[in-house]
Design a protein around this motif. Structure first.
Motif, PDB file in Angstrom:
ATOM      1  N   THR A 140      53.992  10.090  23.561  1.00  0.00           N
ATOM      2  CA  THR A 140      54.067   9.527  24.910  1.00  0.00           C
ATOM      3  C   THR A 140      53.139  10.265  25.865  1.00  0.00           C
ATOM      4  O   THR A 140      52.659  11.353  25.577  1.00  0.00           O
ATOM      5  N   ARG A 141      52.940   9.636  27.042  1.00  0.00           N
ATOM      6  CA  ARG A 141      52.148  10.241  28.110  1.00  0.00           C
ATOM      7  C   ARG A 141      52.926  10.020  29.422  1.00  0.00           C
ATOM      8  O   ARG A 141      52.623   9.128  30.200  1.00  0.00           O
ATOM      9  N   THR A 195      50.693   5.270  16.932  1.00  0.00           N
ATOM     10  CA  THR A 195      49.719   5.787  17.904  1.00  0.00           C
ATOM     11  C   THR A 195      50.140   7.160  18.410  1.00  0.00           C
ATOM     12  O   THR A 195      51.299   7.560  18.303  1.00  0.00           O
ATOM     13  N   GLN A 196      49.160   7.861  18.945  1.00  0.00           N
ATOM     14  CA  GLN A 196      49.382   9.153  19.586  1.00  0.00           C
ATOM     15  C   GLN A 196      48.586   9.193  20.899  1.00  0.00           C
ATOM     16  O   GLN A 196      47.593   8.478  21.059  1.00  0.00           O
ATOM     17  N   SER A 197      49.054  10.013  21.824  1.00  0.00           N
ATOM     18  CA  SER A 197      48.347  10.243  23.085  1.00  0.00           C
ATOM     19  C   SER A 197      47.874  11.690  23.136  1.00  0.00           C
ATOM     20  O   SER A 197      48.620  12.602  22.784  1.00  0.00           O
ATOM     21  N   GLU A 200      43.971  12.141  30.014  1.00  0.00           N
ATOM     22  CA  GLU A 200      44.669  11.651  28.832  1.00  0.00           C
ATOM     23  C   GLU A 200      43.852  10.586  28.108  1.00  0.00           C
ATOM     24  O   GLU A 200      43.126   9.811  28.737  1.00  0.00           O
ATOM     25  N   THR A 206      45.057   7.703  25.640  1.00  0.00           N
ATOM     26  CA  THR A 206      46.314   7.136  25.163  1.00  0.00           C
ATOM     27  C   THR A 206      46.111   6.128  24.040  1.00  0.00           C
ATOM     28  O   THR A 206      45.014   5.603  23.835  1.00  0.00           O
ATOM     29  N   ASP A 207      47.208   5.860  23.321  1.00  0.00           N
ATOM     30  CA  ASP A 207      47.245   4.819  22.283  1.00  0.00           C
ATOM     31  C   ASP A 207      46.129   4.977  21.246  1.00  0.00           C
ATOM     32  O   ASP A 207      45.460   4.005  20.877  1.00  0.00           O
TER      33      ASP A 207
END
Length: 207
Positions: free
Chosen positions: A61-62, A39-41, A6, A8-9
């Motif tokens: 989210t993650r 933000t996107q993950s 992942e 993240t942020d």
């Protein structure tokens, strides 16, 4: 074999003023003021044999549920195939949801899993990890050593994404950020991805 992780942020930053291009004697000058739209993950899979990024997921989210859903999306590409999934030691990669996805696609007995926190495969993170790394399954995981997630090959691709798109990008919304990432993945797979070759004694074993 796919390498999964992942990112993240990822910030959707919109520059308040345009970037000034290079001129003789002057470097490119980027506006330092910005608006952050959110933000996107990104959960991405780097397919080692082809060099392609496949079945990527982008969302706000993650979570454990996000990773399990992403895993199903990836496995749906070849539900009957054999999968080796390289990832790090994050707890979301050893969750009950991930175990149940593997059981579902491998056609294993779900009744034998036990109860989370009490018995069987689901008793602890260690017991779930032992199940997920069982090479007798058609789908199994390889976890990178602790503090060594950087050896996962998808991290190399993340650095390409940062340098080629995110570092100098301008994003007017989270939807714009998501679309630009998806566009970059498509561009990368068409123009930049290179097959990985396994060789031994001068002979190509896998392309």
């Amino acid at each position: 074999m796919v390498c999964t992780d992942e990112m993240t942020d990822i910030q959707a930053l919109e520059r308040l003023f345009p970037t000034l291009p290079m001129k003789p004697g002057l470097v490119e000058r980027r506006e330092f003021e910005y608006i952050c739209h959110g933000t996107q993950s990104l959960i991405a899979n780097f397919e080692v044999a082809t060099g392609h990024v496949i079945a990527s997921t982008i969302g706000p989210t993650r979570t454990k549920a996000d990773f399990a859903a992403h895993l199903e999306q990836m496995l749906d590409r070849d539900p009957e195939g054999e999968w080796i999934i390289v990832t790090d030691q994050l707890n979301t990669h050893k969750s009950e949801a991930v175990v149940r996805v593997v059981v579902k696609y491998c056609g294993l007995d779900e009744e034998a899993l036990g109860e989370k926190g009490k018995s069987g495969v689901l008793a602890s993170m260690e017991s779930r990890a032992a199940f997920l790394t069982d090479v007798s399954h058609r789908i199994w995981f390889v976890y990178t050593p602790k503090h060594c997630s950087w050896i996962n090959q998808v991290e190399i691709w993340f650095s390409i994404l940062v340098r080629r798109l995110l570092l100098r990008g301008n994003f007017t919304s989270v939807d714009d950020l998501k679309q630009q990432i998806l566009n970059f993945i498509e561009y990368f797979n068409k123009t930049m991805a290179k097959p990985f070759k396994w060789t031994y004694a001068g002979k190509v074993l896998l392309v």
